[in-house]
Design an enzyme around this catalytic site. Structure first.
Site: not given
Ligand code: ADP
Length: 142
Positions: A10, A50, A58, A86, A92, A103, A113, A116
């Site tokens: 990212k 997304y 968010f 993962r 996350t 991470r 973070n 992806h």
């Molecule tokens: P992951 O990437 O671990 O699969 P998610 O699919 O839940 O997580 O979310 C996608 C992305 O959205 C996250 O990697 C992060 O960049 C962002 N995100 C998720 N939750 C939050 C949050 N509470 N606040 C801000 N950004 C968030």
């Protein structure tokens, strides 16, 4: 079963100049790289990628962050790629990410973070197709 997953380095991690370290962690964990590129996507493209999160609070922040600078999509292949990748990236929220994960090492916050990862084999295939044509992936399939 051999699976494919899409990794993305990212914008926060590209800006920190840790793309090389992240790619090294991925290859040391046994993933085969089928393709990678450095690109910058528009807000519209980030919004499409997304779309599943459209209703989340968010979403706007995520779309603007993911289009704020260069990203490195990486198409990966491995036995059990979805779960193994993962596990390699960690939770996350970096505050909850295990020691030794990408991470834990490089993420700044729940939003910014570092990486992806696809969350299912089906999404892995679809997300790879979002960034790569099949002809871009053939080079390392021998
Ligand atoms: P992951 O990437 O671990 O699969 P998610 O699919 O839940 O997580 O979310 C996608 C992305 O959205 C996250 O990697 C992060 O960049 C962002 N995100 C998720 N939750 C939050 C949050 N509470 N606040 C801000 N950004 C968030």
């Amino acid at each position: 079963m051999t699976e494919r997953t899409l990794a993305i380095i990212k914008p926060d991690a590209v800006r920190k100049n840790v793309s090389g370290e992240i790619i090294a962690m991925i290859t040391q964990a046994g993933f085969k790289i089928l393709g990678f590129k450095m690109i910058r996507i528009s807000e519209a493209q980030a919004g499409e990628f997304y779309a599943v999160h459209k209703e989340r609070p968010f979403y706007g922040e995520l779309v603007s962050f993911m289009s704020s600078g260069a990203i490195v999509p990486i198409a990966l292949e491995k036995e059990n790629a979805i779960a193994d990748y993962r596990a390699l990236i960690g939770a996350t929220d970096p505050a909850e990410a295990a020691e030794g994960t990408i991470r834990k090492a490089f993420a700044s916050s729940k939003g910014e973070n570092a990486v992806h990862g696809s969350d299912s084999a089906e999404n892995g295939r679809n997300e790879i197709a979002f960034f790569f044509s099949e002809s871009e992936l053939v080079a390392n399939q021998a």
